[in-house]
Design an enzyme around this catalytic site. Structure first.
Site, mmCIF file in Angstrom:
data_model
loop_
_atom_site.group_PDB
_atom_site.id
_atom_site.type_symbol
_atom_site.label_atom_id
_atom_site.label_comp_id
_atom_site.label_asym_id
_atom_site.label_seq_id
_atom_site.Cartn_x
_atom_site.Cartn_y
_atom_site.Cartn_z
ATOM 1 C CB SER A 217 -0.972 -0.010 1.330
ATOM 2 O OG SER A 217 -1.802 0.932 1.170
ATOM 3 C CG ASP B 197 -3.038 -0.947 -2.710
ATOM 4 O OD1 ASP B 197 -2.705 0.140 -2.319
ATOM 5 O OD2 ASP B 197 -3.678 -1.773 -2.309
#
Length: 470
Positions: free
Chosen positions: A99, A239
């Site tokens: 992330s 992401d």
């Protein structure tokens, strides 16, 4: 001691703790839990663009093949695009991504065919982990079925739901950096009528955090917008499940504000948000607002409950901007299907469309919400037992009253994730222990940015003193 740990969304830790056997073991444990439930015989695997993700995805594929699963390789694509493809194929999925965290860290996000795994699924994976580790076969190359169309299907989801001219007249800067959605965003916004300028592309990983903005990113965005030629700047985290947007003056918009604008533009009936989201949501005219603990699994669980209770349309969003669509919504004569996982593209498109429809600049659109200001910070290196003891003391009414007296008296208290205290004049202060690191976090809200920062400074100092004294 390994740094690997399940947090608010998925497993994360240092790359050195994840590559090789650990990623094989966790993936194998996940596949064991799926197989034990008589689950899917196929798995869709995706990844972000950080340096370690390709190798880790190959390890996950090897674990899947050893577990008897058919491997579908979706390549580099946004996490919500992977979830969409898994739902389409009635398959489970694994996304290799850290992330927004730095490149020396990475993680795994697990999906069942119906969507994100739950907290009980996380517990089951950890329970199965010992079995997986005790009999881990050698890592080997696994045959895969490539699925490059998954990214195109995700893009077409929005091209089919929004008119082709919905963003006509807007000039958008797409800060590409190392987002896995960098090319998709540019292509999609252009397909919806916007004039697009791609800027800031990076071949090394850039850890964009949509809540805690790095000073260099703030400076880059302000410089990019200083020319006055752009109506907005957009980007995502690594992401692409969390959006970041700046208005025409280079002011970065809060994630929960993007969620609020998106939910209103979609005509959502019931919204589900974590306790860290701003209080303007309760004033926005939704039929129902439900608050949860921090983390997408908690938001998803409450969205599902709202549907069972008869809500006509349901969505959730988080303070980081990730938007979860819990039911189909109709946009004029088009339908946008549900996608109950965090998504960055929908709030970007919907917020731009809302401004374009109302023929106002983003700054004017946001100002009309009267959402106040928020601030957040953290005390690092606070062990869980210390932060837990601090929060337990604040749960005692007498102790809380004495602690908070320098800044006001409690008007209402929410204890479902730490302790969130409503004060007078629209102010709140919220303390909670991090789910990912040994630290105590503090969130504040006030009518002005200066007041929110003042309250944050007091909160961090007061908490630090309290923790040291005890």
């Amino acid at each position: 001691m390994s740094s690997l740990k399940f947090g608010t969304s998925g497993l994360r830790g240092l790359v050195t703790d994840l590559v090789g056997e650990p990623s094989y073991a966790y993936a194998s444990a996940f596949f064991r839990t799926i197989a034990a439930d008589g689950g899917e015989g196929a798995v869709v695997i995706g990844r972000d663009l950080r340096a370690s993700s390709l190798g880790i995805s190959a390890t996950v594929a090897a674990a899947a093949t050893a577990a008897g699963f058919r491997v579908i390789d979706a390549g580099a694509l946004p996490t919500p695009a992977l979830a969409l493809e898994a739902m389409r194929q009635s398959a489970c999925a694994v996304m290799v991504t850290g992330s927004h965290i730095p490149d020396d860290r990475n993680g795994l996000k697990f999906y069942r065919a119906a969507g994100e795994i739950t907290k009980s699924d996380e517990t089951a994976i950890v329970a199965a982990l010992t079995l997986a580790e005790s009999a881990t076969p050698p890592v080997r190359t696994a045959p895969v079925v490539p699925q490059p169309e998954a990214l195109a299907r995700y893009r077409d989801r929005y091209r089919d739901a929004f008119p082709a001219d919905v963003l006509a007249g807007l000039h958008i800067a797409v800060y590409q950096q190392s987002s896995v959605a960098r090319d998709l965003l540019s292509e999609l916004l252009a397909a919806l009528g916007a004039r697009v300028s791609a800027i800031g592309r990076s071949e090394t990983f850039v850890p964009i955090d949509t809540e805690a903005h790095r000073s260099e990113d703030v400076a880059f965005i302000r410089e990019a917008m200083a020319s006055g030629t752009f109506d907005a700047l957009v980007t995502t985290d690594g992401d692409a499940d969390r959006p970041l947007m700046a208005d025409e003056a280079g002011q970065i918009l809060r994630g929960d504000v993007l969620g609020l604008v998106t939910a209103r533009h979609l005509g959502i009936d019931t919204v589900v948000v974590p306790v860290t989201a701003g209080s303007a949501i309760e004033r926005a005219g939704f039929r129902q607002v439900v608050r949860t603990k921090v983390g997408s699994p908690f938001v998803i669980a409450e969205m599902e409950q709202a549907r069972r209770d008869g809500a006509e349309s349901v969505a959730g969003f988080e303070a980081n901007g990730g938007f979860l669509l819990g039911s189909d919504v109709r946009l004029a004569d088009r339908v946008l299907p549900a996608l109950p996982t965090r998504d960055a593209v929908l709030p970007i498109v919907a917020t731009l469309a809302a401004a374009r429809t109302r023929k106002v600049r983003l700054s004017v659109l946001v100002a009309a919400l009267d959402a106040g200001a928020t601030a957040s910070g953290r005390l690092p290196n606070i062990p869980a037992e210390r932060s837990g003891a601090f929060l337990a003391r604040l749960s005692e009414a007498a102790h809380l009253g004495a602690f908070i007296r320098p800044v006001g008296a409690p008007q209402a208290v929410d204890r479902q994730d730490g302790i969130r205290i409503e004060l007078d004049e629209g102010r709140t202060i919220h303390f909670r222990a991090s789910g990912n690191a040994p630290e105590l976090r503090c969130y504040t809200e006030a009518r002005s940015a200066a007041d929110a920062q003042d309250l944050l400074r007091w909160g961090l100092a007061a908490a630090s003193t309290e923790i040291v004294d005890y």
